[in-house]
Scaffold this motif. Sequence first.
Motif, PDB file in Angstrom:
ATOM      1  N   ILE A  78       0.841  -1.203   0.000  1.00 47.01           N
ATOM      2  CA  ILE A  78       0.000   0.000   0.000  1.00 47.01           C
ATOM      3  C   ILE A  78       0.875   1.251   0.000  1.00 47.01           C
ATOM      4  CG2 ILE A  78      -1.578   1.381   1.425  1.00 47.01           C
ATOM      5  CD1 ILE A  78      -3.041  -1.191   2.119  1.00 47.01           C
ATOM      6  N   LEU A  79       1.930   1.262   0.806  1.00 47.66           N
ATOM      7  CA  LEU A  79       2.823   2.420   0.846  1.00 47.66           C
ATOM      8  C   LEU A  79       3.508   2.656  -0.500  1.00 47.66           C
ATOM      9  CD1 LEU A  79       4.441   2.103   4.388  1.00 47.66           C
ATOM     10  CD2 LEU A  79       2.684   3.719   3.627  1.00 47.66           C
ATOM     11  N   VAL A  80       3.918   1.577  -1.169  1.00 47.25           N
ATOM     12  CA  VAL A  80       4.534   1.711  -2.487  1.00 47.25           C
ATOM     13  C   VAL A  80       3.519   2.295  -3.469  1.00 47.25           C
ATOM     14  CG1 VAL A  80       5.436   0.393  -4.461  1.00 47.25           C
ATOM     15  CG2 VAL A  80       6.273  -0.075  -2.152  1.00 47.25           C
ATOM     16  N   LEU A  85       1.485   6.772  -6.777  1.00 51.06           N
ATOM     17  CA  LEU A  85       0.357   7.628  -7.145  1.00 51.06           C
ATOM     18  C   LEU A  85       0.598   9.077  -6.740  1.00 51.06           C
ATOM     19  CD1 LEU A  85      -2.693   5.302  -6.442  1.00 51.06           C
ATOM     20  CD2 LEU A  85      -1.767   6.015  -8.646  1.00 51.06           C
ATOM     21  N   SER A  86       1.304   9.299  -5.631  1.00 51.71           N
ATOM     22  CA  SER A  86       1.635  10.672  -5.230  1.00 51.71           C
ATOM     23  C   SER A  86       2.546  11.333  -6.254  1.00 51.71           C
ATOM     24  CB  SER A  86       2.307  10.679  -3.849  1.00 51.71           C
ATOM     25  OG  SER A  86       1.430  10.200  -2.873  1.00 51.71           O
ATOM     26  N   ALA A  93      -0.482  17.476 -11.741  1.00 52.60           N
ATOM     27  CA  ALA A  93      -0.624  18.880 -11.347  1.00 52.60           C
ATOM     28  C   ALA A  93       0.164  19.790 -12.277  1.00 52.60           C
ATOM     29  CB  ALA A  93      -0.168  19.059  -9.900  1.00 52.60           C
ATOM     30  N   THR A  94       1.343  19.350 -12.699  1.00 55.09           N
ATOM     31  CA  THR A  94       2.131  20.136 -13.650  1.00 55.09           C
ATOM     32  C   THR A  94       1.375  20.264 -14.969  1.00 55.09           C
ATOM     33  OG1 THR A  94       4.183  19.375 -12.629  1.00 55.09           O
ATOM     34  CG2 THR A  94       4.348  20.289 -14.844  1.00 55.09           C
ATOM     35  N   PHE A 129       3.573   6.291 -16.926  1.00 45.01           N
ATOM     36  CA  PHE A 129       4.500   5.280 -16.399  1.00 45.01           C
ATOM     37  C   PHE A 129       4.251   5.036 -14.912  1.00 45.01           C
ATOM     38  CE2 PHE A 129       8.487   4.275 -14.229  1.00 45.01           C
ATOM     39  CZ  PHE A 129       8.797   3.075 -14.841  1.00 45.01           C
ATOM     40  N   LEU A 130       4.090   6.108 -14.142  1.00 43.67           N
ATOM     41  CA  LEU A 130       3.878   5.960 -12.700  1.00 43.67           C
ATOM     42  C   LEU A 130       2.528   5.314 -12.385  1.00 43.67           C
ATOM     43  CD1 LEU A 130       5.403   9.336 -11.541  1.00 43.67           C
ATOM     44  CD2 LEU A 130       6.290   7.062 -11.006  1.00 43.67           C
TER      45      LEU A 130
END
Length: 171
Positions: A78-80, A85-86, A93-94, A129-130
């Motif tokens: 979950i942390l990964v 996603l962050s 946002a960019t 990609f992310l």
Amino acid sequence: WLHLVSGSVWIGGLIGLLVLWRSLAAASRVTGLSVCVPRFSNVALPSVLLLLATGTVATIIHMPALDALWKTGYGVAILVKIGLLSAAVLFAATNRLRAKPRLVAARGRPDLGAPAARLLRMMLTGEAFLVTAAVFAAAVLSSLAPPPPAFALQNSALAQVGPGRVAETVQ
């Protein structure tokens, strides 16, 4: 179900924009993107917010304790996924704050179009990609069992083993 649909809308739109960017001739690329990017942006923002909300609710439901996030394989996955996603949201946002306004402004000032299209392509590629990597993290997550509810009780145990190493076994 909402989590899957919102994630599909996000990654599908990213891939669609990349395909559009590649398929349009250089002369008509800015015009095509200046129409499609604002429309996708209006769909992507609610989609990402819904994805984050449903993911947060699912994490709260499946995690019996906060420390299960870093003490279990399920929590680490979950942390990964959160980290991936962050980072993708930063790319998004960019796009929303820099590339989209420049593409819209390029309708009146054509000199802004080519740099805005290049910025968009770089950010879309990184974002796609992310998000794809986050989908793979979700696949790993789906193969792991969530921690049991008893995990939350381990910090409230009534007995503890002494302060040091066990030197002798008592029968």
